[in-house]
Write a protein that holds these residues in place. Structure first.
Motif, PDB file in Angstrom:
ATOM      1  N   SER B  42      41.162  45.560  11.703  1.00  0.00           N
ATOM      2  CA  SER B  42      40.885  44.140  11.961  1.00  0.00           C
ATOM      3  C   SER B  42      40.556  43.919  13.423  1.00  0.00           C
ATOM      4  CB  SER B  42      42.113  43.301  11.625  1.00  0.00           C
ATOM      5  OG  SER B  42      42.543  43.502  10.308  1.00  0.00           O
ATOM      6  N   LEU B  43      39.958  42.770  13.678  1.00  0.00           N
ATOM      7  CA  LEU B  43      39.811  42.311  15.060  1.00  0.00           C
ATOM      8  C   LEU B  43      41.181  41.865  15.548  1.00  0.00           C
ATOM      9  CD1 LEU B  43      36.596  40.198  14.546  1.00  0.00           C
ATOM     10  CD2 LEU B  43      36.777  42.142  16.073  1.00  0.00           C
ATOM     11  N   GLU B  44      41.601  42.455  16.654  1.00  0.00           N
ATOM     12  CA  GLU B  44      42.909  42.124  17.218  1.00  0.00           C
ATOM     13  C   GLU B  44      42.705  41.232  18.430  1.00  0.00           C
ATOM     14  OE1 GLU B  44      44.772  45.543  18.872  1.00  0.00           O
ATOM     15  OE2 GLU B  44      46.391  44.392  19.803  1.00  0.00           O
ATOM     16  N   SER B  45      43.319  40.074  18.424  1.00  0.00           N
ATOM     17  CA  SER B  45      43.174  39.154  19.549  1.00  0.00           C
ATOM     18  C   SER B  45      43.917  39.703  20.760  1.00  0.00           C
ATOM     19  CB  SER B  45      43.718  37.778  19.166  1.00  0.00           C
ATOM     20  OG  SER B  45      43.653  36.903  20.262  1.00  0.00           O
ATOM     21  N   LEU B  46      43.200  39.833  21.878  1.00  0.00           N
ATOM     22  CA  LEU B  46      43.815  40.303  23.114  1.00  0.00           C
ATOM     23  C   LEU B  46      44.223  39.128  24.008  1.00  0.00           C
ATOM     24  CD1 LEU B  46      41.320  43.176  24.042  1.00  0.00           C
ATOM     25  CD2 LEU B  46      43.618  43.421  23.090  1.00  0.00           C
ATOM     26  N   PHE B  47      43.277  38.230  24.241  1.00  0.00           N
ATOM     27  CA  PHE B  47      43.509  37.117  25.148  1.00  0.00           C
ATOM     28  C   PHE B  47      42.814  35.863  24.629  1.00  0.00           C
ATOM     29  CE2 PHE B  47      45.297  39.773  28.335  1.00  0.00           C
ATOM     30  CZ  PHE B  47      44.514  40.910  28.455  1.00  0.00           C
ATOM     31  N   VAL B  48      43.428  34.721  24.916  1.00  0.00           N
ATOM     32  CA  VAL B  48      42.781  33.426  24.737  1.00  0.00           C
ATOM     33  C   VAL B  48      42.794  32.737  26.090  1.00  0.00           C
ATOM     34  CG1 VAL B  48      42.785  31.227  23.524  1.00  0.00           C
ATOM     35  CG2 VAL B  48      43.673  33.256  22.405  1.00  0.00           C
ATOM     36  N   LEU B  49      41.640  32.321  26.545  1.00  0.00           N
ATOM     37  CA  LEU B  49      41.514  31.671  27.850  1.00  0.00           C
ATOM     38  C   LEU B  49      41.091  30.232  27.612  1.00  0.00           C
ATOM     39  CD1 LEU B  49      39.590  34.610  29.515  1.00  0.00           C
ATOM     40  CD2 LEU B  49      42.003  34.053  29.838  1.00  0.00           C
ATOM     41  N   LEU B  50      41.866  29.310  28.136  1.00  0.00           N
ATOM     42  CA  LEU B  50      41.664  27.904  27.788  1.00  0.00           C
ATOM     43  C   LEU B  50      41.101  27.052  28.914  1.00  0.00           C
ATOM     44  CD1 LEU B  50      44.956  27.324  25.788  1.00  0.00           C
ATOM     45  CD2 LEU B  50      42.675  27.741  24.878  1.00  0.00           C
ATOM     46  N   SER B  51      41.229  27.472  30.136  1.00  0.00           N
ATOM     47  CA  SER B  51      40.828  26.571  31.221  1.00  0.00           C
ATOM     48  C   SER B  51      40.184  27.337  32.361  1.00  0.00           C
ATOM     49  CB  SER B  51      42.051  25.815  31.736  1.00  0.00           C
ATOM     50  OG  SER B  51      43.016  26.713  32.210  1.00  0.00           O
ATOM     51  N   ASN B  52      39.484  26.595  33.205  1.00  0.00           N
ATOM     52  CA  ASN B  52      38.797  27.212  34.324  1.00  0.00           C
ATOM     53  C   ASN B  52      39.805  27.899  35.246  1.00  0.00           C
ATOM     54  OD1 ASN B  52      36.482  27.811  35.903  1.00  0.00           O
ATOM     55  ND2 ASN B  52      37.130  26.227  37.352  1.00  0.00           N
ATOM     56  N   GLY B  53      39.480  29.113  35.630  1.00  0.00           N
ATOM     57  CA  GLY B  53      40.353  29.852  36.520  1.00  0.00           C
ATOM     58  C   GLY B  53      41.474  30.593  35.811  1.00  0.00           C
ATOM     59  N   ALA B  54      41.530  30.469  34.472  1.00  0.00           N
ATOM     60  CA  ALA B  54      42.602  31.152  33.734  1.00  0.00           C
ATOM     61  C   ALA B  54      42.480  32.657  33.913  1.00  0.00           C
ATOM     62  CB  ALA B  54      42.527  30.788  32.257  1.00  0.00           C
ATOM     63  N   VAL B  55      43.605  33.278  34.122  1.00  0.00           N
ATOM     64  CA  VAL B  55      43.673  34.734  34.235  1.00  0.00           C
ATOM     65  C   VAL B  55      44.859  35.195  33.398  1.00  0.00           C
ATOM     66  CG1 VAL B  55      44.005  36.721  35.737  1.00  0.00           C
ATOM     67  CG2 VAL B  55      42.690  34.747  36.556  1.00  0.00           C
ATOM     68  N   LYS B  56      44.594  36.182  32.541  1.00  0.00           N
ATOM     69  CA  LYS B  56      45.684  36.741  31.738  1.00  0.00           C
ATOM     70  C   LYS B  56      45.647  38.249  31.853  1.00  0.00           C
ATOM     71  CE  LYS B  56      46.510  33.034  28.508  1.00  0.00           C
ATOM     72  NZ  LYS B  56      46.754  32.653  27.119  1.00  0.00           N
ATOM     73  N   GLN B  57      46.828  38.841  31.868  1.00  0.00           N
ATOM     74  CA  GLN B  57      46.910  40.292  32.008  1.00  0.00           C
ATOM     75  C   GLN B  57      47.876  40.851  30.989  1.00  0.00           C
ATOM     76  OE1 GLN B  57      47.488  41.674  35.982  1.00  0.00           O
ATOM     77  NE2 GLN B  57      47.268  43.813  35.407  1.00  0.00           N
ATOM     78  N   GLU B  58      47.500  42.000  30.441  1.00  0.00           N
ATOM     79  CA  GLU B  58      48.360  42.728  29.525  1.00  0.00           C
ATOM     80  C   GLU B  58      48.104  44.200  29.759  1.00  0.00           C
ATOM     81  OE1 GLU B  58      50.499  41.310  27.171  1.00  0.00           O
ATOM     82  OE2 GLU B  58      51.224  43.319  26.715  1.00  0.00           O
ATOM     83  N   GLY B  59      49.079  44.851  30.353  1.00  0.00           N
ATOM     84  CA  GLY B  59      48.914  46.279  30.633  1.00  0.00           C
ATOM     85  C   GLY B  59      47.740  46.520  31.574  1.00  0.00           C
ATOM     86  N   ARG B  60      46.821  47.371  31.164  1.00  0.00           N
ATOM     87  CA  ARG B  60      45.667  47.724  32.002  1.00  0.00           C
ATOM     88  C   ARG B  60      44.497  46.762  31.846  1.00  0.00           C
ATOM     89  NH1 ARG B  60      46.456  53.041  33.661  1.00  0.00           N
ATOM     90  NH2 ARG B  60      48.199  54.038  32.565  1.00  0.00           N
ATOM     91  N   LEU B  61      44.637  45.731  31.035  1.00  0.00           N
ATOM     92  CA  LEU B  61      43.563  44.786  30.776  1.00  0.00           C
ATOM     93  C   LEU B  61      43.867  43.451  31.439  1.00  0.00           C
ATOM     94  CD1 LEU B  61      42.979  45.381  26.958  1.00  0.00           C
ATOM     95  CD2 LEU B  61      41.798  46.447  28.868  1.00  0.00           C
ATOM     96  N   MET B  62      42.830  42.893  32.078  1.00  0.00           N
ATOM     97  CA  MET B  62      42.961  41.578  32.674  1.00  0.00           C
ATOM     98  C   MET B  62      41.706  40.781  32.362  1.00  0.00           C
ATOM     99  SD  MET B  62      43.708  40.405  36.593  1.00  0.00           S
ATOM    100  CE  MET B  62      42.104  40.835  37.239  1.00  0.00           C
ATOM    101  N   ALA B  63      41.887  39.562  31.840  1.00  0.00           N
ATOM    102  CA  ALA B  63      40.760  38.711  31.498  1.00  0.00           C
ATOM    103  C   ALA B  63      40.796  37.469  32.359  1.00  0.00           C
ATOM    104  CB  ALA B  63      40.807  38.339  30.025  1.00  0.00           C
TER     105      ALA B  63
END
Lengths: 115, 108
Positions: B42-63
């Motif tokens: 399946s497609l696995e959701s990694l990140f949801v970004l909702l607003s300008n400037g949003a930054v999310k990090q999980e392990g070696r991945l950053m969006a």
């Protein structure tokens, strides 16, 4: 809790034949979506059900495709007659609601090959 | 119609190095998703970004998300083999519009 399931996982058919794909959403999810990815291209929206009603079917490619959602539970997508360009991976997704904060959960997809 | 362009389409990474995947979208969107897909899964959701400037990090991945530029990036730090997969970005405007996907392979 079981996720979104799709059946079959693979289907190989001849041009002109009929194929029916099935999607079982997460229990309680009123919103069900079908998407398709043809070879190497982007995943494209096909249609959206809210319960048993078609909310948006703007992505359905032509009238060879028919989607149903009996009783607002599982959904089927029938392709009749299948053409070569219908080959691809068909994904189903479900969500509790349809608004901005309702995440869609995807099934593993059905890979359709039309020969 | 909301259009999403993702690049590169293929990315061969060397273990330990850093890489970025880019996602541009054409019109205003409520939210931006990043998904990962392993073959047959399946497609696995990694990140949801909702607003300008949003930054999310999980392990070696950053969006991150820049809504003014209509650009999201997925940054991979010190690539490792288990990051090999196909990554999709998708913008939401009543339905999801996906990019073409980036197939990532990580080599030693």
């Amino acid at each position: 809790e079981a996720g979104v399931t799709q059946f079959p996982s693979h289907s190989v058919i001849e041009k002109g034949q009929t194929v029916t794909l099935r999607c079982d959403p997460i229990s309680g999810h009123d919103n069900l979506y079908w998407y398709r990815r043809v070879m190497g291209k982007e995943i494209k929206f096909l249609l959206h059900f809210v319960k048993e009603s078609k909310q948006d079917e703007s992505g359905m490619p032509n009238n060879r495709f028919l989607a149903e959602r009996t009783g607002g539970t599982y959904s089927t997508l029938k392709v009749q007659p299948a053409e070569l360009e219908d080959s691809g991976v068909y994904f189903c997704a479900s969500s509790l609601g349809a608004g901005t904060y309702n995440e869609q959960f995807f099934g593993p997809g059905t890979r359709l090959t039309v020969l | 119609e909301l259009k999403v362009e993702q690049n590169p389409l293929f990315l061969s990474m060397q273990e330990g190095k850093n890489y970025t995947i880019y996602c541009n979208y054409s019109t205003t969107s409520d939210r931006l998703y990043w998904y990962r897909q392993d073959p047959g899964k399946s497609l696995e959701s990694l990140f949801v970004l909702l607003s300008n400037g949003a930054v999310k990090q999980e392990g070696r991945l950053m969006a991150s998300l820049d809504t003014k530029a209509r650009l999201s990036t997925l940054h991979i730090t010190a690539a490792v083999h288990d990051l090999s997969a196909t990554y999709f970005c998708a913008a939401f405007d009543y339905k999801l519009s996906f990019g073409a996907g980036t197939t990532v392979t990580v080599r030693a």
